[in-house]
Design a protein around this motif. Sequence first.
Motif, PDB file in Angstrom:
ATOM      1  N   MET A   1       0.837  -1.192   0.000  1.00  0.00           N
ATOM      2  CA  MET A   1       0.000   0.000   0.000  1.00  0.00           C
ATOM      3  C   MET A   1       0.874   1.245   0.000  1.00  0.00           C
ATOM      4  O   MET A   1       1.993   1.225   0.520  1.00  0.00           O
ATOM      5  N   SER A   2       0.358   2.301  -0.562  1.00  0.00           N
ATOM      6  CA  SER A   2       1.069   3.578  -0.551  1.00  0.00           C
ATOM      7  C   SER A   2       0.064   4.676  -0.250  1.00  0.00           C
ATOM      8  O   SER A   2      -1.065   4.662  -0.751  1.00  0.00           O
ATOM      9  N   ALA A   3       0.510   5.616   0.589  1.00  0.00           N
ATOM     10  CA  ALA A   3      -0.345   6.737   0.999  1.00  0.00           C
ATOM     11  C   ALA A   3       0.505   7.993   1.059  1.00  0.00           C
ATOM     12  O   ALA A   3       1.744   7.934   1.150  1.00  0.00           O
ATOM     13  N   THR A   4      -0.160   9.127   1.009  1.00  0.00           N
ATOM     14  CA  THR A   4       0.511  10.419   1.104  1.00  0.00           C
ATOM     15  C   THR A   4      -0.128  11.234   2.219  1.00  0.00           C
ATOM     16  O   THR A   4      -1.302  11.040   2.570  1.00  0.00           O
ATOM     17  N   ALA A   5       0.673  12.165   2.763  1.00  0.00           N
ATOM     18  CA  ALA A   5       0.187  13.053   3.830  1.00  0.00           C
ATOM     19  C   ALA A   5       0.930  14.372   3.731  1.00  0.00           C
ATOM     20  O   ALA A   5       2.069  14.433   3.246  1.00  0.00           O
ATOM     21  N   ASP A   6       0.294  15.421   4.190  1.00  0.00           N
ATOM     22  CA  ASP A   6       0.884  16.763   4.195  1.00  0.00           C
ATOM     23  C   ASP A   6       0.806  17.302   5.613  1.00  0.00           C
ATOM     24  O   ASP A   6      -0.284  17.491   6.162  1.00  0.00           O
ATOM     25  N   GLU A  39       7.024  -0.517  14.257  1.00  0.00           N
ATOM     26  CA  GLU A  39       5.643  -0.812  14.641  1.00  0.00           C
ATOM     27  C   GLU A  39       4.777   0.424  14.455  1.00  0.00           C
ATOM     28  O   GLU A  39       4.954   1.407  15.202  1.00  0.00           O
ATOM     29  N   PRO A  40       3.888   0.431  13.479  1.00  0.00           N
ATOM     30  CA  PRO A  40       3.705  -0.603  12.443  1.00  0.00           C
ATOM     31  C   PRO A  40       4.847  -0.594  11.438  1.00  0.00           C
ATOM     32  O   PRO A  40       5.504   0.435  11.252  1.00  0.00           O
ATOM     33  N   ARG A  41       5.064  -1.713  10.811  1.00  0.00           N
ATOM     34  CA  ARG A  41       6.185  -1.833   9.869  1.00  0.00           C
ATOM     35  C   ARG A  41       5.886  -1.012   8.617  1.00  0.00           C
ATOM     36  O   ARG A  41       4.974  -1.337   7.843  1.00  0.00           O
ATOM     37  N   VAL A  46      10.276  11.493   3.791  1.00  0.00           N
ATOM     38  CA  VAL A  46       9.977  12.801   4.380  1.00  0.00           C
ATOM     39  C   VAL A  46      10.645  13.863   3.520  1.00  0.00           C
ATOM     40  O   VAL A  46      11.875  13.878   3.387  1.00  0.00           O
ATOM     41  N   PHE A  47       9.856  14.769   2.962  1.00  0.00           N
ATOM     42  CA  PHE A  47      10.371  15.827   2.101  1.00  0.00           C
ATOM     43  C   PHE A  47      10.431  17.146   2.874  1.00  0.00           C
ATOM     44  O   PHE A  47       9.741  17.328   3.892  1.00  0.00           O
ATOM     45  N   ALA A  48      11.242  18.058   2.358  1.00  0.00           N
ATOM     46  CA  ALA A  48      11.415  19.340   3.037  1.00  0.00           C
ATOM     47  C   ALA A  48      10.141  20.179   3.015  1.00  0.00           C
ATOM     48  O   ALA A  48       9.951  21.043   3.883  1.00  0.00           O
ATOM     49  N   SER A  49       9.259  19.938   2.078  1.00  0.00           N
ATOM     50  CA  SER A  49       8.001  20.685   2.011  1.00  0.00           C
ATOM     51  C   SER A  49       7.003  20.262   3.084  1.00  0.00           C
ATOM     52  O   SER A  49       5.955  20.900   3.232  1.00  0.00           O
ATOM     53  N   GLY A  50       7.313  19.193   3.801  1.00  0.00           N
ATOM     54  CA  GLY A  50       6.396  18.692   4.821  1.00  0.00           C
ATOM     55  C   GLY A  50       5.493  17.570   4.330  1.00  0.00           C
ATOM     56  O   GLY A  50       4.644  17.088   5.087  1.00  0.00           O
ATOM     57  N   LYS A  51       5.698  17.119   3.116  1.00  0.00           N
ATOM     58  CA  LYS A  51       4.883  16.033   2.589  1.00  0.00           C
ATOM     59  C   LYS A  51       5.535  14.681   2.872  1.00  0.00           C
ATOM     60  O   LYS A  51       6.774  14.570   2.890  1.00  0.00           O
ATOM     61  N   LEU A  52       4.705  13.680   3.081  1.00  0.00           N
ATOM     62  CA  LEU A  52       5.160  12.335   3.400  1.00  0.00           C
ATOM     63  C   LEU A  52       4.606  11.354   2.379  1.00  0.00           C
ATOM     64  O   LEU A  52       3.506  11.537   1.863  1.00  0.00           O
ATOM     65  N   VAL A  53       5.371  10.307   2.134  1.00  0.00           N
ATOM     66  CA  VAL A  53       4.922   9.171   1.329  1.00  0.00           C
ATOM     67  C   VAL A  53       5.167   7.922   2.160  1.00  0.00           C
ATOM     68  O   VAL A  53       6.316   7.616   2.504  1.00  0.00           O
ATOM     69  N   ILE A  54       4.107   7.206   2.498  1.00  0.00           N
ATOM     70  CA  ILE A  54       4.197   6.034   3.357  1.00  0.00           C
ATOM     71  C   ILE A  54       3.952   4.798   2.511  1.00  0.00           C
ATOM     72  O   ILE A  54       2.927   4.699   1.812  1.00  0.00           O
ATOM     73  N   THR A  55       4.867   3.838   2.570  1.00  0.00           N
ATOM     74  CA  THR A  55       4.747   2.591   1.811  1.00  0.00           C
ATOM     75  C   THR A  55       5.082   1.414   2.732  1.00  0.00           C
ATOM     76  O   THR A  55       5.649   1.587   3.814  1.00  0.00           O
ATOM     77  N   GLY A  56       4.738   0.224   2.240  1.00  0.00           N
ATOM     78  CA  GLY A  56       5.116  -1.000   2.942  1.00  0.00           C
ATOM     79  C   GLY A  56       4.144  -1.482   3.991  1.00  0.00           C
ATOM     80  O   GLY A  56       4.407  -2.492   4.647  1.00  0.00           O
ATOM     81  N   THR A  57       3.016  -0.822   4.174  1.00  0.00           N
ATOM     82  CA  THR A  57       2.037  -1.250   5.171  1.00  0.00           C
ATOM     83  C   THR A  57       1.098  -2.302   4.577  1.00  0.00           C
ATOM     84  O   THR A  57       0.979  -2.438   3.364  1.00  0.00           O
ATOM     85  N   HIS A  61      -5.362   1.177   7.783  1.00  0.00           N
ATOM     86  CA  HIS A  61      -5.268   1.577   9.197  1.00  0.00           C
ATOM     87  C   HIS A  61      -3.815   1.711   9.626  1.00  0.00           C
ATOM     88  O   HIS A  61      -3.451   2.675  10.334  1.00  0.00           O
ATOM     89  N   ASN A  62      -2.968   0.793   9.215  1.00  0.00           N
ATOM     90  CA  ASN A  62      -1.548   0.888   9.558  1.00  0.00           C
ATOM     91  C   ASN A  62      -0.894   2.092   8.887  1.00  0.00           C
ATOM     92  O   ASN A  62       0.010   2.718   9.463  1.00  0.00           O
ATOM     93  N   SER A  63      -1.327   2.438   7.677  1.00  0.00           N
ATOM     94  CA  SER A  63      -0.776   3.624   7.019  1.00  0.00           C
ATOM     95  C   SER A  63      -1.139   4.890   7.794  1.00  0.00           C
ATOM     96  O   SER A  63      -0.287   5.780   7.989  1.00  0.00           O
TER      97      SER A  63
END
Length: 246
Positions: A1-6, A39-41, A46-57, A61-63
């Motif tokens: 799974m892949s998700a993004t956050a700001d 935990e969670p794995r 993490v980018f300097a603009s404050g945006k995140l990309v989360i992968t591997g969940t 819910h874990n993302s």
Amino acid sequence: MSATADLGVRLDLKQIALRCRNTEFNPRRFAAVIMRLREPRATALVFASGKLVITGTKSSHNSSLATKKIAYILERVGFQPASYINFKMQNIVGTVDVGFPIRLEGVAFGHPTFSSYEPELFPGLIYRLAQPRVVFLIFVSGKVVITGAKTEEQMVEGLKKVYPVLLEFRKMNAGSLPGADAAMGDGVSGSADIAVPSLPPLGATVAAAASGKGKGKRGGKGKGAPRPRRGKDLQNTTQNSTPYEV
């Protein structure tokens, strides 16, 4: 799974790499800090603009939980995230085994609008659904990879629509030909009897050659190979020989 956050705040990546554990930062190769959680794995970019990309969940819910945990870590370092974190799931990938082999050529011929099959380039068939927008990678072994979904519900809905198609083009085992078992048990039936000609009796030439004596390699007396007959001897031998019996 892949998700993004700001997170809504500017970040100092060097400071984060120095003060946080399980991080990697090489600005010459990639302009983001690679942060790994146990935990969670999960793995986060993490980018300097404050945006995140989360992968591997393994679940959405874990993302979401990994995003909250990274925001808490950055807050402890000295960066205050915004009160509202814009979290969004981008892609969910799943696998399933239907339990039977599939005729990919039949699927491509029966559903040309949704399918794309090029066995010279890729061994799997690409099946695209319009609603929901989910892509299936179907292999002849029965393994299916589902990608492009935003939620788990879309994956389940797409699989329910595709499963009847896979069941329709299920590869059945080839049955035995009629009468094959009888032929194997009783032998080949209906074959004509073939008379095998008997060998001719040995003529006087062969008998004479067997009892004759000649010079060996070293010049002594011994049994040598019969010399070929010529002229009248060859004619007499042909007349005395018995013809083949058919």
